[in-house]
Motif scaffolding. Structure first.
Motif, PDB file in Angstrom:
ATOM      1  N   PRO A  58      -2.961  -3.455  -5.254  1.00 32.26           N
ATOM      2  CA  PRO A  58      -2.046  -3.461  -6.406  1.00 32.26           C
ATOM      3  C   PRO A  58      -0.830  -2.608  -6.076  1.00 32.26           C
ATOM      4  O   PRO A  58      -0.958  -1.559  -5.440  1.00 32.26           O
ATOM      5  CB  PRO A  58      -2.872  -2.811  -7.528  1.00 32.26           C
ATOM      6  CG  PRO A  58      -3.877  -1.954  -6.842  1.00 32.26           C
ATOM      7  CD  PRO A  58      -4.098  -2.531  -5.457  1.00 32.26           C
ATOM      8  N   ILE A  59       0.343  -3.057  -6.490  1.00 40.67           N
ATOM      9  CA  ILE A  59       1.552  -2.284  -6.159  1.00 40.67           C
ATOM     10  C   ILE A  59       2.591  -2.376  -7.263  1.00 40.67           C
ATOM     11  O   ILE A  59       2.795  -3.440  -7.857  1.00 40.67           O
ATOM     12  CB  ILE A  59       2.153  -2.753  -4.802  1.00 40.67           C
ATOM     13  CG1 ILE A  59       3.347  -1.873  -4.416  1.00 40.67           C
ATOM     14  CG2 ILE A  59       2.563  -4.220  -4.833  1.00 40.67           C
ATOM     15  CD1 ILE A  59       3.778  -2.020  -2.976  1.00 40.67           C
TER      16      ILE A  59
ATOM     17  N   GLN B 188       2.735 -10.069 -10.822  1.00 40.25           N
ATOM     18  CA  GLN B 188       1.896 -10.008 -12.032  1.00 40.25           C
ATOM     19  C   GLN B 188       2.555 -10.685 -13.239  1.00 40.25           C
ATOM     20  O   GLN B 188       1.888 -11.185 -14.130  1.00 40.25           O
ATOM     21  CB  GLN B 188       1.671  -8.511 -12.305  1.00 40.25           C
ATOM     22  CG  GLN B 188       0.588  -8.176 -13.283  1.00 40.25           C
ATOM     23  CD  GLN B 188       0.174  -6.694 -13.147  1.00 40.25           C
ATOM     24  OE1 GLN B 188       0.188  -6.144 -12.057  1.00 40.25           O
ATOM     25  NE2 GLN B 188      -0.197  -6.070 -14.241  1.00 40.25           N
TER      26      GLN B 188
ATOM     27  N   ASP C 224       0.270   3.176  -2.183  1.00 42.23           N
ATOM     28  CA  ASP C 224       1.133   4.359  -1.986  1.00 42.23           C
ATOM     29  C   ASP C 224       0.457   5.396  -1.091  1.00 42.23           C
ATOM     30  O   ASP C 224       0.423   6.577  -1.411  1.00 42.23           O
ATOM     31  CB  ASP C 224       1.506   4.984  -3.337  1.00 42.23           C
ATOM     32  CG  ASP C 224       0.307   5.487  -4.115  1.00 42.23           C
ATOM     33  OD1 ASP C 224      -0.798   4.945  -3.932  1.00 42.23           O
ATOM     34  OD2 ASP C 224       0.467   6.441  -4.891  1.00 42.23           O
TER      35      ASP C 224
ATOM     36  N   LYS D 125      -7.750  16.231  -0.856  1.00 41.58           N
ATOM     37  CA  LYS D 125      -6.523  15.669  -1.413  1.00 41.58           C
ATOM     38  C   LYS D 125      -5.446  16.735  -1.239  1.00 41.58           C
ATOM     39  O   LYS D 125      -5.197  17.545  -2.136  1.00 41.58           O
ATOM     40  CB  LYS D 125      -6.748  15.365  -2.893  1.00 41.58           C
ATOM     41  CG  LYS D 125      -6.352  13.955  -3.250  1.00 41.58           C
ATOM     42  CD  LYS D 125      -6.580  13.648  -4.675  1.00 41.58           C
ATOM     43  CE  LYS D 125      -5.510  12.670  -5.122  1.00 41.58           C
ATOM     44  NZ  LYS D 125      -5.586  12.351  -6.522  1.00 41.58           N
TER      45      LYS D 125
ATOM     46  N   HIS E 221      -0.990  10.720  -1.170  1.00 40.71           N
ATOM     47  CA  HIS E 221      -0.259   9.605  -1.788  1.00 40.71           C
ATOM     48  C   HIS E 221       0.949  10.134  -2.543  1.00 40.71           C
ATOM     49  O   HIS E 221       1.247  11.325  -2.494  1.00 40.71           O
ATOM     50  CB  HIS E 221      -1.208   8.800  -2.694  1.00 40.71           C
ATOM     51  CG  HIS E 221      -1.637   9.561  -3.905  1.00 40.71           C
ATOM     52  ND1 HIS E 221      -1.753   8.987  -5.132  1.00 40.71           N
ATOM     53  CD2 HIS E 221      -1.961  10.856  -4.068  1.00 40.71           C
ATOM     54  CE1 HIS E 221      -2.141   9.903  -6.004  1.00 40.71           C
ATOM     55  NE2 HIS E 221      -2.276  11.037  -5.389  1.00 40.71           N
TER      56      HIS E 221
ATOM     57  N   LYS F 254       3.183  11.510  -8.751  1.00 38.20           N
ATOM     58  CA  LYS F 254       3.903  10.800  -9.817  1.00 38.20           C
ATOM     59  C   LYS F 254       4.142  11.634 -11.070  1.00 38.20           C
ATOM     60  O   LYS F 254       4.509  11.104 -12.115  1.00 38.20           O
ATOM     61  CB  LYS F 254       3.182   9.499 -10.113  1.00 38.20           C
ATOM     62  CG  LYS F 254       3.327   8.585  -8.904  1.00 38.20           C
ATOM     63  CD  LYS F 254       2.799   7.223  -9.046  1.00 38.20           C
ATOM     64  CE  LYS F 254       3.143   6.457  -7.781  1.00 38.20           C
ATOM     65  NZ  LYS F 254       2.164   5.447  -7.435  1.00 38.20           N
TER      66      LYS F 254
HETATM   67  N1  GDD Z   1      -0.094  -4.610  -9.720  1.00 37.54           N
HETATM   68  C1  GDD Z   1       0.109  -3.421 -10.268  1.00 37.54           C
HETATM   69  N2  GDD Z   1       0.465  -3.379 -11.589  1.00 37.54           N
HETATM   70  N3  GDD Z   1      -0.051  -2.303  -9.545  1.00 37.54           N
HETATM   71  C2  GDD Z   1       0.168  -1.107 -10.142  1.00 37.54           C
HETATM   72  C3  GDD Z   1       0.559  -1.001 -11.499  1.00 37.54           C
HETATM   73  C4  GDD Z   1       0.727  -2.216 -12.248  1.00 37.54           C
HETATM   74  O1  GDD Z   1       1.085  -2.237 -13.434  1.00 37.54           O
HETATM   75  N4  GDD Z   1       0.696   0.320 -11.786  1.00 37.54           N
HETATM   76  C5  GDD Z   1       0.400   0.996 -10.649  1.00 37.54           C
HETATM   77  N5  GDD Z   1       0.101   0.138  -9.651  1.00 37.54           N
HETATM   78  C6  GDD Z   1      -0.283   0.442  -8.256  1.00 37.54           C
HETATM   79  C7  GDD Z   1       0.517   1.536  -7.602  1.00 37.54           C
HETATM   80  O2  GDD Z   1       1.707   1.053  -7.026  1.00 37.54           O
HETATM   81  C8  GDD Z   1      -0.468   2.043  -6.543  1.00 37.54           C
HETATM   82  O3  GDD Z   1      -0.460   1.220  -5.412  1.00 37.54           O
HETATM   83  C9  GDD Z   1      -1.808   1.876  -7.259  1.00 37.54           C
HETATM   84  O4  GDD Z   1      -1.620   0.914  -8.286  1.00 37.54           O
HETATM   85  C10 GDD Z   1      -2.303   3.199  -7.856  1.00 37.54           C
HETATM   86  O5  GDD Z   1      -1.377   3.639  -8.802  1.00 37.54           O
HETATM   87  P1  GDD Z   1      -0.799   5.129  -8.803  1.00 37.54           P
HETATM   88  O6  GDD Z   1       0.239   5.183  -9.868  1.00 37.54           O
HETATM   89  O7  GDD Z   1      -0.444   5.546  -7.434  1.00 37.54           O
HETATM   90  O8  GDD Z   1      -2.047   5.928  -9.323  1.00 37.54           O
HETATM   91  P2  GDD Z   1      -2.586   7.352  -8.888  1.00 37.54           P
HETATM   92  O9  GDD Z   1      -2.372   7.562  -7.448  1.00 37.54           O
HETATM   93  O10 GDD Z   1      -2.076   8.388  -9.808  1.00 37.54           O
HETATM   94  O11 GDD Z   1      -4.127   7.170  -9.158  1.00 37.54           O
HETATM   95  C11 GDD Z   1      -4.923   6.455  -8.249  1.00 37.54           C
HETATM   96  O12 GDD Z   1      -6.008   7.224  -7.882  1.00 37.54           O
HETATM   97  C12 GDD Z   1      -6.869   7.569  -8.964  1.00 37.54           C
HETATM   98  C13 GDD Z   1      -7.950   8.479  -8.415  1.00 37.54           C
HETATM   99  O13 GDD Z   1      -7.428   9.695  -8.057  1.00 37.54           O
HETATM  100  C14 GDD Z   1      -5.358   5.146  -8.926  1.00 37.54           C
HETATM  101  O14 GDD Z   1      -6.009   4.323  -7.976  1.00 37.54           O
HETATM  102  C15 GDD Z   1      -6.279   5.439 -10.090  1.00 37.54           C
HETATM  103  O15 GDD Z   1      -6.735   4.198 -10.634  1.00 37.54           O
HETATM  104  C16 GDD Z   1      -7.412   6.310  -9.610  1.00 37.54           C
HETATM  105  O16 GDD Z   1      -8.232   6.636 -10.708  1.00 37.54           O
END
Ligand code: GDD
Ligand code: MG
Length: 389
Positions: free
Chosen positions: A56-57, A115, A168, A203, A308, A311
């Motif tokens: 997902p991105i 999406q 990311d 992390k 990563h 944000k």
């Molecule tokens: N398709 C799609 N649609 N992708 C999305 C969307 C969306 O609306 N929103 C975010 N993404 C993608 C981001 O680009 C990234 O590749 C991934 O989903 C994770 O999103 P981040 O915004 O980077 O989340 P995070 O790093 O704070 O949290 C991640 O890690 C957590 C655990 O520490 C996520 O994977 C969380 O789901 C997870 O709980």
């Protein structure tokens, strides 16, 4: 890949949650013993062929996506689901170019979709899965929504296993390890209903002028605590078995993935555990085969650290709220636990009042969707779907 086998597990009806396993060696011969399991290159390859990795991105740096794609092991198919900006500054176009170039050079099978593709909305509507759509008939925003799109496309491709990796990621080779760990976890299972959740070893974060290797993310530690408390509400025994409440990096057998319900946005991962417990431990599920086969949850600690994109605080607060909301609103919860969650969220400056803990939207299992029909509709109406190889 050489990993420890779990020495301990906790059982909740037909669900077995295994304690965290460590990686002992990234490469190995085939080893089968009471305590260890090693996978040869051939064994790994055989599993990779049956797997699809969904990425997902949303508006990430091209450099990061590029590294992630190049690091995914050969054999498995890749599906990128993007919710990135279009229009004047067309980030999605850059992703499309990157994906096309990636295929041209590597010949690694890969697909990409946006999406918000109107054709995707039509396909979901026509097959009767409107749970993922907004009022205008487009797929809603959200990471979970993107993952569900990826899951259906993986099913369309006939993949038996599906894994998710974020786009990311600053350490490309960590993604290579994640996917191999999925394969390892999925193949030690004794049931076709299996989930593998990764626990990052570190992390790291820059604190002052030094890289500090933190063990826990800010949200995960709190989510784990409350998921474990949720278990204790029901059993009367305290536990700390759950270490992967927010595991964005996880994989499942398709048989399990298609009978899972998914909670919106960033609540998807904690809700997976809540759902399994509600549906298969304390509920009257219609998926009886899963009950008789059993459901295995593996938690594996990676060798690589996870770095990563940062944000910001608001993003972290939103993620914490969505995560704890799944536990707060669970039917397995009680008033005492709900009170503790309210206090936690107030202390962290996430909410001021209890009624701000809204119930997350939930998307039901995709098992009943007619995938052949979905594919036909996508082929006919989609404006952005491309698939190579
Ligand atoms: N398709 C799609 N649609 N992708 C999305 C969307 C969306 O609306 N929103 C975010 N993404 C993608 C981001 O680009 C990234 O590749 C991934 O989903 C994770 O999103 P981040 O915004 O980077 O989340 P995070 O790093 O704070 O949290 C991640 O890690 C957590 C655990 O520490 C996520 O994977 C969380 O789901 C997870 O709980
Ligand atoms: Mg991230």
């Amino acid at each position: 890949m050489l990993i420890e086998l779990p020495k301990h597990a906790e059982i909740f009806g037909c669900i077995k949650i295994n304690e965290v396993q460590k990686v002992l060696k990234l490469e190995s011969e085939e080893v089968q013993s009471e305590l260890l399991r090693g996978f040869s290159k051939e064994e790994m390859e055989e599993i990779l062929q049956r797997m699809c990795i969904v990425v997902p991105i949303k508006d990430e740096k091209m450099h990061l996506l590029d590294g992630v794609l190049r690091s995914i092991p050969l054999g498995c198919r890749i599906v990128v689901v993007s919710n990135s900006q279009r229009g004047e500054r067309d980030i999605f176009k850059m992703e499309r170019d990157l994906v096309s170039d990636f295929y041209r050079v590597t010949k690694h099978p890969i697909a990409l979709i946006h999406q918000k593709d109107p054709g995707l909305g039509v396909a979901f509507k026509e097959v009767g899965y409107e749970h993922i759509l907004d009022e205008s008939g487009f797929v809603r925003n959200g990471k979970a929504e993107g993952m569900v799109v990826g899951l259906i496309i993986a099913k369309m491709f006939g993949s038996e296993f599906v894994g998710f990796v974020d786009a990311d990621n600053y350490i490309p080779c960590s993604v290579n390890e994640y996917v191999r760990l999925y394969c390892a976890g999925l193949s030690i299972a004794n049931t076709p209903y299996t989930m593998v959740r990764l626990h990052w070893r570190y992390k790291p974060k820059v604190i002052e002028d030094r890289l500090y290797f933190r063990k826990w993310g800010r949200v995960s530690e709190i989510t784990n605590k409350y998921l474990n408390k949720l278990l204790a509400v029901q059993t009367g025994f305290e536990t700390n078995i759950i270490k992967t409440g927010n595991a964005g990096e996880h994989a499942m057998t398709m048989k399990l993935a298609e009978i899972m319900a998914f909670s919106t946005g960033y609540s998807i991962e904690p809700y997976q555990l809540v759902y399994l417990l509600e549906e298969f431990w304390k509920g009257e599920t219609k998926y009886r085969e899963a009950v008789s086969s059993g459901i295995d949850v593996y938690q594996i600690e990676t060798l690589n650290p996870h770095i990563h994109e940062e944000k910001g605080d608001e993003h972290i607060k939103e993620m914490l709220l969505q995560s704890l909301a799944t536990i707060y609103h669970s039917k397995l919860s009680n008033e005492k636990l709900r009170e503790e969650i309210v206090e936690e969220l107030k202390r962290s400056g996430v909410i001021r009042r209890r009624n701000e803990i809204k119930k997350n939207k939930v998307m039901p299992p995709i098992a009943e969707i007619d995938v052949a029909e979905f594919q036909k509709l996508l082929d006919e109406y989609s404006e952005t779907f491309i698939s190579f190889g």
